[in-house]
Design an enzyme around this catalytic site. Structure first.
Site, PDB file in Angstrom:
ATOM      1  N   ARG A  98     -10.115  -6.574 -12.815  1.00  0.00           N
ATOM      2  CA  ARG A  98     -10.977  -7.259 -11.853  1.00  0.00           C
ATOM      3  C   ARG A  98     -12.216  -6.384 -11.640  1.00  0.00           C
ATOM      4  O   ARG A  98     -12.138  -5.332 -11.008  1.00  0.00           O
ATOM      5  CB  ARG A  98     -10.245  -7.491 -10.536  1.00  0.00           C
TER       6      ARG A  98
ATOM      7  N   LYS B 102       0.837  -1.210   0.000  1.00  0.00           N
ATOM      8  CA  LYS B 102       0.000   0.000   0.000  1.00  0.00           C
ATOM      9  C   LYS B 102       0.868   1.255   0.000  1.00  0.00           C
ATOM     10  O   LYS B 102       0.643   2.181  -0.783  1.00  0.00           O
ATOM     11  CB  LYS B 102      -0.916  -0.007   1.222  1.00  0.00           C
TER      12      LYS B 102
ATOM     13  N   ASP C 104      -1.478  -2.338  -9.321  1.00  0.00           N
ATOM     14  CA  ASP C 104      -2.922  -2.175  -9.365  1.00  0.00           C
ATOM     15  C   ASP C 104      -3.228  -0.773  -9.859  1.00  0.00           C
ATOM     16  O   ASP C 104      -2.755   0.217  -9.281  1.00  0.00           O
ATOM     17  CB  ASP C 104      -3.545  -2.412  -7.993  1.00  0.00           C
TER      18      ASP C 104
ATOM     19  N   ASN D 277       2.193  -4.536  -5.784  1.00  0.00           N
ATOM     20  CA  ASN D 277       2.209  -5.853  -5.162  1.00  0.00           C
ATOM     21  C   ASN D 277       3.527  -6.567  -5.457  1.00  0.00           C
ATOM     22  O   ASN D 277       3.876  -6.765  -6.626  1.00  0.00           O
ATOM     23  CB  ASN D 277       1.035  -6.684  -5.680  1.00  0.00           C
TER      24      ASN D 277
ATOM     25  N   ARG E 274      -4.869  -5.302 -12.905  1.00  0.00           N
ATOM     26  CA  ARG E 274      -3.577  -5.826 -12.484  1.00  0.00           C
ATOM     27  C   ARG E 274      -2.626  -5.773 -13.692  1.00  0.00           C
ATOM     28  O   ARG E 274      -2.821  -6.485 -14.678  1.00  0.00           O
ATOM     29  CB  ARG E 274      -3.728  -7.259 -11.966  1.00  0.00           C
TER      30      ARG E 274
ATOM     31  N   ARG F 180     -15.146  -3.264  -4.449  1.00  0.00           N
ATOM     32  CA  ARG F 180     -13.854  -3.952  -4.522  1.00  0.00           C
ATOM     33  C   ARG F 180     -13.848  -4.895  -5.714  1.00  0.00           C
ATOM     34  O   ARG F 180     -14.751  -5.700  -5.884  1.00  0.00           O
ATOM     35  CB  ARG F 180     -13.590  -4.742  -3.242  1.00  0.00           C
TER      36      ARG F 180
ATOM     37  N   LYS G  74      -8.402   1.786   4.058  1.00  0.00           N
ATOM     38  CA  LYS G  74      -7.916   0.407   4.056  1.00  0.00           C
ATOM     39  C   LYS G  74      -6.705   0.265   4.956  1.00  0.00           C
ATOM     40  O   LYS G  74      -5.920   1.214   5.110  1.00  0.00           O
ATOM     41  CB  LYS G  74      -7.577  -0.054   2.634  1.00  0.00           C
TER      42      LYS G  74
ATOM     43  N   GLU H 123      -1.780   0.393  -5.877  1.00  0.00           N
ATOM     44  CA  GLU H 123      -0.965  -0.503  -5.068  1.00  0.00           C
ATOM     45  C   GLU H 123       0.201  -1.023  -5.914  1.00  0.00           C
ATOM     46  O   GLU H 123       0.129  -1.044  -7.142  1.00  0.00           O
ATOM     47  CB  GLU H 123      -1.769  -1.700  -4.528  1.00  0.00           C
TER      48      GLU H 123
END
Length: 312
Positions: free
Chosen positions: A224, A124, A272, A282, A209, A232, A159, A280
């Site tokens: 997504r 994050k 993301d 990852n 992604r 979400r 979050k 984000e």
């Protein structure tokens, strides 16, 4: 090559969509030897970092997809590559594993992603390194500041910094009657730091992604898309994955971040992106290989093995 994977229990892997399995399958098809171990199999003894590793053979049978050999304590530098593919949560046990893996690096092991880089790039917080690509964001544990951020932007996301799969992600509005309890719960009454971000309405089109391998972008993202009534897009939260060609903005973000992240030892990264904004970075065990390959025909695992073989 001898490639060791640090993974969750093999029986927990859903091989029809699991990225680690896709990498294993591609490596086996190229004739590489596979080994597996769990996070708890790592150890330091007499100055050497080892793992209780088992040889692994893929059977091609969906029901019983692997055969595993007997475990043997093996110094990590005895493998050509060690792939850290343990899923979050990124808890203290995960941190201890990165310490052991960093020691193993000093002894000659080749670990991907690099353990220090995994620690340094909180998934994050890492967006703070690239503010030119982010929406207005706030990291704090102070309720007063969070309320001020809400008053300014009126529609925000809250979050935790250590969450995964969309867990404990809240969208709140200025008129929401549960603002106080949500902030109290997420911050543990001011004892835990969280992130607030301005809500990005383009989430309706998907949380993309974007995969970086060896500093280069896979030409397709996996969007997504949230289910109805949900904000979400995470697949774990019921989102639907749709592969799409990268947009010009996706490519711009990937081109800016890819070389820097690769230089830090991050072979595989999942960015993301919602709309035109990075949300984000990852680095622990990025996924979506199989979904992109099945929908586009692009061999993502092949790109991964090409990059790994080039490095080694």
């Amino acid at each position: 090559m001898k490639i060791a994977f640090i993974v969750d229990p093999l029986d927990s892997l859903k091989i029809h969509k699991d990225t680690t399995f896709a990498i294993m399958r591609e490596a086996a098809a190229r004739g590489h030897e596979l080994y597996v171990m769990r996070q708890e199999d790592l150890l330091w003894r007499d100055g050497v970092v080892s793992g209780n590793a088992c040889g692994l053979q893929l059977t091609g049978d969906k029901a019983q997809w692997y055969r595993r050999g007997d475990a043997a304590e093996t110094p990590l530098q005895g493998f050509d590559a060690v792939l850290m593919r343990k899923d979050p949560p990124f808890d203290m046990e995960y941190v201890y594993s990165t310490y052991l893996l960093e020691l193993a690096e000093a002894q000659g092991a080749r670990v991907f992603n690099r353990p220090r880089a995994i620690r340094d790039y909180n998934e994050k917080m890492a967006i703070a390194r690239f503010p030119q690509f982010t929406v207005p964001s706030l990291v704090t544990r102070q309720e007063k500041l969070i309320r001020g951020f809400l008053a300014e932007h009126r529609d925000i996301i809250l979050k935790p910094l250590d969450g995964m799969g969309g867990a404990s992600v809240f969208r709140i509005h200025e008129e929401d009657h549960n603002v106080s309890v949500i902030i109290e719960m997420l911050t543990h009454y001011g004892r835990r730091t969280i992130m607030a971000q301005r809500f990005i309405p383009e989430i309706r089109d998907g949380d993309k992604r974007v995969l970086l391998i060896g500093g280069n972008a896979v030409p397709y993202s996996l969007a997504r898309i949230p289910r109805p009534g949900e904000t979400r897009g995470n697949l774990a939260a019921g989102g639907t994955g749709v592969a799409r060609e990268l947009t010009p903005r996706d490519r711009e973000i990937a081109a800016a971040l890819g070389p820097e992240l690769h230089a830090q030892g991050l072979l595989l990264v999942g960015l993301d992106v919602i709309g035109d904004y990075l949300t984000e970075v990852n680095v622990t065990s990025p996924t979506c290989f199989q979904e992109i390959t099945e929908q586009t025909g692009f061999n993502v695992a092949g790109m991964m093995l090409d990059a790994l073989e080039k490095l080694l």
